[in-house]
Design an enzyme around this catalytic site. Sequence first.
Site, PDB file in Angstrom:
ATOM      1  NE  ARG A 121     -27.050 -43.511  41.392  1.00  0.00           N
ATOM      2  CZ  ARG A 121     -27.064 -42.613  40.413  1.00  0.00           C
ATOM      3  NH1 ARG A 121     -26.703 -41.372  40.649  1.00  0.00           N
ATOM      4  NH2 ARG A 121     -27.442 -42.966  39.211  1.00  0.00           N
ATOM      5  CE  LYS A 143     -31.298 -57.845  58.736  1.00  0.00           C
ATOM      6  NZ  LYS A 143     -31.861 -59.107  59.278  1.00  0.00           N
ATOM      7  CD  GLU A 185     -38.164 -58.857  67.871  1.00  0.00           C
ATOM      8  OE1 GLU A 185     -37.004 -59.288  68.050  1.00  0.00           O
ATOM      9  OE2 GLU A 185     -38.820 -59.106  66.839  1.00  0.00           O
ATOM     10  CE  LYS A 227     -30.719 -54.942  65.062  1.00  0.00           C
ATOM     11  NZ  LYS A 227     -32.012 -54.965  64.455  1.00  0.00           N
ATOM     12  CD  GLU A 237     -29.562 -61.872  58.758  1.00  0.00           C
ATOM     13  OE1 GLU A 237     -30.065 -60.789  59.125  1.00  0.00           O
ATOM     14  OE2 GLU A 237     -30.226 -62.882  58.523  1.00  0.00           O
ATOM     15  NE  ARG A 241     -28.693 -57.208  61.224  1.00  0.00           N
ATOM     16  CZ  ARG A 241     -28.775 -55.934  60.911  1.00  0.00           C
ATOM     17  NH1 ARG A 241     -27.745 -55.311  60.392  1.00  0.00           N
ATOM     18  NH2 ARG A 241     -29.885 -55.255  61.122  1.00  0.00           N
ATOM     19  CG  ASN A 245     -33.293 -63.571  61.944  1.00  0.00           C
ATOM     20  OD1 ASN A 245     -33.911 -62.535  62.120  1.00  0.00           O
ATOM     21  ND2 ASN A 245     -32.436 -63.728  60.950  1.00  0.00           N
ATOM     22  CG  HIS A 248     -37.384 -63.748  64.028  1.00  0.00           C
ATOM     23  ND1 HIS A 248     -36.887 -63.619  65.308  1.00  0.00           N
ATOM     24  CD2 HIS A 248     -37.801 -62.506  63.671  1.00  0.00           C
ATOM     25  CE1 HIS A 248     -36.988 -62.362  65.698  1.00  0.00           C
ATOM     26  NE2 HIS A 248     -37.553 -61.660  64.734  1.00  0.00           N
ATOM     27  CG  HIS A 252     -40.903 -64.809  60.060  1.00  0.00           C
ATOM     28  ND1 HIS A 252     -39.585 -64.674  59.657  1.00  0.00           N
ATOM     29  CD2 HIS A 252     -41.248 -63.620  60.579  1.00  0.00           C
ATOM     30  CE1 HIS A 252     -39.170 -63.446  59.926  1.00  0.00           C
ATOM     31  NE2 HIS A 252     -40.161 -62.788  60.485  1.00  0.00           N
ATOM     32  CG  HIS A 266     -42.700 -59.508  64.429  1.00  0.00           C
ATOM     33  ND1 HIS A 266     -42.352 -60.500  63.544  1.00  0.00           N
ATOM     34  CD2 HIS A 266     -41.536 -59.074  64.977  1.00  0.00           C
ATOM     35  CE1 HIS A 266     -41.032 -60.654  63.535  1.00  0.00           C
ATOM     36  NE2 HIS A 266     -40.512 -59.805  64.396  1.00  0.00           N
TER      37      HIS A 266
END
Length: 369
Positions: A121, A143, A185, A227, A237, A241, A245, A248, A252, A266
């Site tokens: 956990r 993340k 990025e 960041k 998010e 946040r 993106n 993106h 994507h 990417h």
Amino acid sequence: MTTVHVPLDTRAYDVRIGAGLIDRAGAEIAPFLTRPKVWIVTEDTVAGLHLNRLKSGLAADGISSEALILPPGESTKSWPYLMQVVEWLLDEKVERKDVVIAFGGGVIGDLVGFAAAILRRGVRFVQIPTSLLAQVDSSVGGKTGINTSHGKNLVGAFHQPSLVLADITVLETLKPRDFLAGYGEVVKYGGLGDASFFEWLEENGPALAAGDAILRKEAVRHSVQMKADIVVRDETEQGDRALLNLGHTFGHALEAATGYSARLLHGEGVAIGCALAFETSARMGLISQESPSRWRAHLAAMGMKKDLSDIDGSLPDVDGLIALMGQDKKVQDGKLRFILARSIGDAFVTSDVDMTVVQSVLKDALAKC
Ligand code: GLY
């Protein structure tokens, strides 16, 4: 060495940035240990280049280490390897107060962070990112997760690391294309929230890419600080946040269209995606007409892909690309969410986008292919 603190209450941590942090990893990590042992998860390429250095850096402070070495590449961020990592850590009798080290790029950071989130956990983990992309983005902010056959990053958890060590000397071992993809990025931060950082990159980007260590450290520090500020405002998010993106939604779709292959990395997709987001903003009258070309001019000066025509091979048509955008995680109530901009350095999140504008942006970009 520079430190960016991420003040997330009980989950606060430091990101240390500088040359030689791997050699002093033992001194950095020792304060977090209840016994002098750590477990490192890494991948073949990084292990070949840097694992001995990390083990020696830990041993210098009396910390022993075990390592699990996985195959490199995106397919490692998957159920079978998640199971392998978790079972290995259980075989090794890792306890909740122990520390696991994620030593690699974004794939290893996301996979190991997720394994740490679910093992007993939640065990603590330290990120030692070895790609520029991981140093400025994925190792910070908590993340974690894996891909499934349904898409990328669809299974995961928010689990903040206890410490991040961004050793900029490892960037010297990156292939130029991988470095520049990570730079996609970095420049994104200028685009989303800091025009003066974008100007600084316009001036210093080429020297930074050529290897200037002081400029590299400053670019990583500034990106991580931006960041951290966003993550502290919106850890899970719910709002701001999503600004991270920028580029993106388009990016994507392009990555999916190119089969997540070497045709488009990417960070390259993000940089082109930002250009398309600025183009959409310009056609909606939100941003000056010159902004998209200024963005593309900087990418060109860096020797990066800047347009759909720079991607090898054929791409789907406009409808095909828009359908791929619909697979994006940012779809809400069936509506695509875009990150658009009022200027380079002032982005915002919106679902209120006239899709005929997006169609015309893509149609014109595809016409140049
Ligand atoms: N890479 C985007 C985020 O961390 O939110």
